[in-house]
Design an enzyme around this catalytic site. Structure first.
Site, short mmCIF file in Angstrom:
data_model
loop_
_atom_site.label_atom_id
_atom_site.label_comp_id
_atom_site.label_asym_id
_atom_site.label_seq_id
_atom_site.Cartn_x
_atom_site.Cartn_y
_atom_site.Cartn_z
CG ASP A 7 39.35 40.09 38.67
OD1 ASP A 7 39.02 40.95 38.06
OD2 ASP A 7 38.53 39.48 39.53
CE LYS B 176 38.64 41.94 42.78
NZ LYS B 176 37.30 42.12 42.87
#
Ligand code: ATP
Length: 290
Positions: free
Chosen positions: A137, A11
């Site tokens: 995350d 990401k």
């Protein structure tokens, strides 16, 4: 089924704000996360031994209980005590300790892989509550796509995909400690915070230029001061046609967003022949089919 291979996507943060330090020592953040088409492959194989072994193509990566894929197996086994042993191979392509959530991505892919391999049919929400125990995350790495993340990163709102573009990732050869960045981040009335709501609006309006006009990562106030090379990369990105350039997460990866493939390729070639040439990756946003 005896084995399975799952892609573990990296990401970037499209804008990252730190709102406050919480009494428990963590920080509340507000960020927009975007999955990119760069992935590790997590291959999981059942074995007849009871043990779990993790290996990877990187000799320096820990393969014991410190590895997030290993931790994901442990947490899965707390609910489903498996009789089989497991052998997990991580083909790492996501640079390590880069601000790209590589470890969290591997943990998420391991949970997804085990859920498929053992047909345990945990829902995405159930996987997310398991994943949240492994790291802030991990819930995003299970969800993928474009999302607003708040709290310590675990509170997610799925957004429409960001407009198509080219994303050039450059990770310089420096180590940035996330803990150090948080400890040295000074937030007061003078702090200019990124306009995350503005980026949100631009995403909803499918407006790439609206997004790039507002890209900002509050953590750069610490890292760029300490590592001038980060500013050099950002400047070079923009000189070479990036619409904007910013650091991802707590760094040190800096990325540039391009609307023109040939400019992005030229910039990639330029960075590849620079001292940061080892970790230069041209990619795109990745949004899974929903
Ligand atoms: P984030 O963006 O979530 O802060 P990061 O990209 O900065 O993550 P990672 O690549 O996830 O950082 O690695 C951070 C640390 O986690 C490293 O010290 C690494 O040794 C450890 N780690 C444990 N498991 C893994 C894994 N499967 N892949 C990469 N790193 C791992």
């Amino acid at each position: 089924m005896n084995s399975i291979a799952i892609k573990a996507y990296a990401k970037i943060n499209l804008g990252l704000d730190v709102i406050r330090k919480r009494p428990d020592g963590y920080h509340d953040i507000k960020t927009i996360m975007q999955t990119v088409n760069l992935y590790d492959t997590v291959s999981i194989k059942k074995t007849k031994f009871h043990s779990v072994t993790v290996s990877s193509n990187l000799s320096y990566l820990p393969t014991d209980h410190r590895n997030l894929a290993y931790k994901a197996v442990q947490i899965f086994r707390e609910i489903y005590p498996l009789r089989d042993g497991l052998s997990i191979f991580l083909n790492k392509r996501i640079p390590v300790s880069a601000g790209l959530a590589g470890g969290s991505a591997d943990a998420a892919a391991t949970l997804i892989g085990l859920n498929k391999l053992y047909k345990t049919e945990l829902s995405l929400d159930e996987l997310i509550s398991l994943g949240a125990k492994l790291g802030a995350d991990v819930p995003f790495c299970l969800t993928l796509g474009t999302a607003l993340a708040e709290g310590i990163g675990e509170k997610l709102e799925i957004l429409p995909p960001m407009p198509d573009c080219h994303i050039l990732l450059v990770k310089p050869d420096i180590n940035v400690s996330t803990k150090h960045v948080y400890e040295n981040l000074h937030l007061d009335e003078e702090t200019v915070h990124p306009d995350i709501d503005g980026i949100l609006k631009a995403i909803k309006g499918n407006d790439l230029y609206g997004i790039t006009a507002l890209l900002k990562n509050i953590m750069e106030s610490v890292t760029v001061r300490e590592y001038p090379i980060l500013e050099d990369i950002k400047v070079k990105m923009k000189e070479n046609g990036a619409l904007a350039s910013v650091m991802s997460g707590s760094g040190p990866t800096v990325y540039g967003i391009f609307d023109d493939l040939s400019k992005a390729e030229k910039a990639r070639d330029l960075f590849k022949s620079s001292p940061c040439g080892k970790h230069v990756i041209l990619t795109k946003p990745y949004n899974p089919p929903r």
